[in-house]
Write an enzyme that holds these catalytic residues in place. Sequence first.
Site, PDB file in Angstrom:
ATOM      1  N   ASN A 124       0.847  -1.199   0.000  1.00 57.79           N
ATOM      2  CA  ASN A 124       0.000   0.000   0.000  1.00 57.79           C
ATOM      3  C   ASN A 124       0.876   1.240   0.000  1.00 57.79           C
ATOM      4  O   ASN A 124       2.030   1.200   0.454  1.00 57.79           O
ATOM      5  CB  ASN A 124      -0.897   0.015   1.246  1.00 57.79           C
ATOM      6  CG  ASN A 124      -1.880   1.171   1.238  1.00 57.79           C
ATOM      7  OD1 ASN A 124      -2.427   1.523   0.192  1.00 57.79           O
ATOM      8  ND2 ASN A 124      -2.111   1.780   2.389  1.00 57.79           N
ATOM      9  N   HIS A 135       0.544   5.225   1.368  1.00 57.02           N
ATOM     10  CA  HIS A 135      -0.318   6.046   2.228  1.00 57.02           C
ATOM     11  C   HIS A 135       0.327   7.418   2.420  1.00 57.02           C
ATOM     12  O   HIS A 135       1.520   7.502   2.767  1.00 57.02           O
ATOM     13  CB  HIS A 135      -0.493   5.364   3.593  1.00 57.02           C
ATOM     14  CG  HIS A 135      -1.295   6.194   4.547  1.00 57.02           C
ATOM     15  ND1 HIS A 135      -2.673   6.285   4.469  1.00 57.02           N
ATOM     16  CD2 HIS A 135      -0.922   7.005   5.562  1.00 57.02           C
ATOM     17  CE1 HIS A 135      -3.102   7.097   5.419  1.00 57.02           C
ATOM     18  NE2 HIS A 135      -2.063   7.553   6.099  1.00 57.02           N
ATOM     19  N   SER A 191       4.305   6.976   2.499  1.00 52.83           N
ATOM     20  CA  SER A 191       4.928   5.727   2.942  1.00 52.83           C
ATOM     21  C   SER A 191       4.460   4.560   2.091  1.00 52.83           C
ATOM     22  O   SER A 191       3.267   4.421   1.818  1.00 52.83           O
ATOM     23  CB  SER A 191       4.521   5.415   4.393  1.00 52.83           C
ATOM     24  OG  SER A 191       4.853   6.469   5.263  1.00 52.83           O
ATOM     25  N   ASP A 230      -3.112   0.657   7.924  1.00 46.27           N
ATOM     26  CA  ASP A 230      -1.928   1.501   7.668  1.00 46.27           C
ATOM     27  C   ASP A 230      -0.792   1.186   8.649  1.00 46.27           C
ATOM     28  O   ASP A 230       0.029   2.059   8.960  1.00 46.27           O
ATOM     29  CB  ASP A 230      -2.280   2.993   7.739  1.00 46.27           C
ATOM     30  CG  ASP A 230      -3.280   3.397   6.655  1.00 46.27           C
ATOM     31  OD1 ASP A 230      -3.234   2.807   5.565  1.00 46.27           O
ATOM     32  OD2 ASP A 230      -4.101   4.292   6.909  1.00 46.27           O
TER      33      ASP A 230
HETATM   34  C1  GAR Z   1      -2.538   8.644  -3.282  1.00 50.82           C
HETATM   35  O1  GAR Z   1      -1.973   9.878  -2.941  1.00 50.82           O
HETATM   36  C2  GAR Z   1      -2.396   7.655  -2.157  1.00 50.82           C
HETATM   37  O2  GAR Z   1      -1.298   7.909  -1.342  1.00 50.82           O
HETATM   38  C3  GAR Z   1      -3.677   7.854  -1.411  1.00 50.82           C
HETATM   39  O3  GAR Z   1      -4.642   8.115  -2.357  1.00 50.82           O
HETATM   40  C4  GAR Z   1      -4.046   8.784  -3.467  1.00 50.82           C
HETATM   41  C5  GAR Z   1      -4.552   8.142  -4.721  1.00 50.82           C
HETATM   42  O4  GAR Z   1      -4.155   8.866  -5.840  1.00 50.82           O
HETATM   43  N1  GAR Z   1      -3.993   6.690  -0.630  1.00 50.82           N
HETATM   44  C6  GAR Z   1      -4.630   6.724   0.533  1.00 50.82           C
HETATM   45  O5  GAR Z   1      -5.025   7.746   1.037  1.00 50.82           O
HETATM   46  C7  GAR Z   1      -4.836   5.366   1.177  1.00 50.82           C
HETATM   47  N2  GAR Z   1      -5.123   5.504   2.552  1.00 50.82           N
HETATM   48  P1  GAR Z   1      -4.272   8.221  -7.293  1.00 50.82           P
HETATM   49  O6  GAR Z   1      -5.652   7.605  -7.419  1.00 50.82           O
HETATM   50  O7  GAR Z   1      -4.122   9.400  -8.219  1.00 50.82           O
HETATM   51  O8  GAR Z   1      -3.179   7.225  -7.452  1.00 50.82           O
END
Ligand code: GAR
Length: 224
Positions: free
Chosen positions: A104, A106, A133, A142
């Site tokens: 994942n 995060h 991370s 997480d």
């Molecule tokens: C990313 O920034 C990722 O880190 C976050 O969602 C975004 C997705 O962007 N993930 C979380 O918050 C998970 N808890 P994307 O759809 O453009 O890749």
Amino acid sequence: MAVLASGNGSNLQAIIDRVKSGTLAVNVALVISDQPRARALERARAARIETRLISPVDFSGPEDWNEAISSALTDARIDFVVLAGFMRIIGTAVLDAFPGRILNIHPSILPKYPGLDTYARVLAAGDKEHGTSVHFVTEQLDGGPLIAQAVIPVSKADDEQSLRTRIQATEHWLYPLVLGWIASGRVVMRESATWLDGKRLAEPLRFTEDGPDTPATAVRPAAT
Ligand code: GAR
């Protein structure tokens, strides 16, 4: 591998682009989303990757939904699962089918700020730095073993959008970098810890926002 994504899919796109350019040796065989309108699904189709929409609204509860995800992954003979902006909690059916084989990303310097709204929480706390991370997924939200982090300075001029833009820019090189280590067998999860080149990582590799060649700590992996 399979990528699970709920939204825009910019991280999925970064992975697809690396594979296309020959700088990341993985096969993205399946993209699963829980959201019918996820842009990630369009990006996958454009790259001719098989897609599946597995929405919880079509199932009687989280267990059935998790079973459906697990079946889709095993039917497609997936080895490794990559969560890229997947905004749902993975349950035991998937975790048990892929022990140590789910990753994942995060947007926080875990263990700080698990969960949602990390940008607002960092700004409200007046933190001087924020980050993202990459970690293995376990049953702890997480909370699985950390692999690598990219850290950016927070200034008074920053707002949620400016932080998100800069954090996501780091994610687009950090995630493919770690996936390359996974694909080549350099990084594994064992004994509830992350191992890099046969050594247990005491703490995650930390990079600055300037890119993969500028680790913020002395721990530096050998060149891939
Ligand atoms: C990313 O920034 C990722 O880190 C976050 O969602 C975004 C997705 O962007 N993930 C979380 O918050 C998970 N808890 P994307 O759809 O453009 O890749």
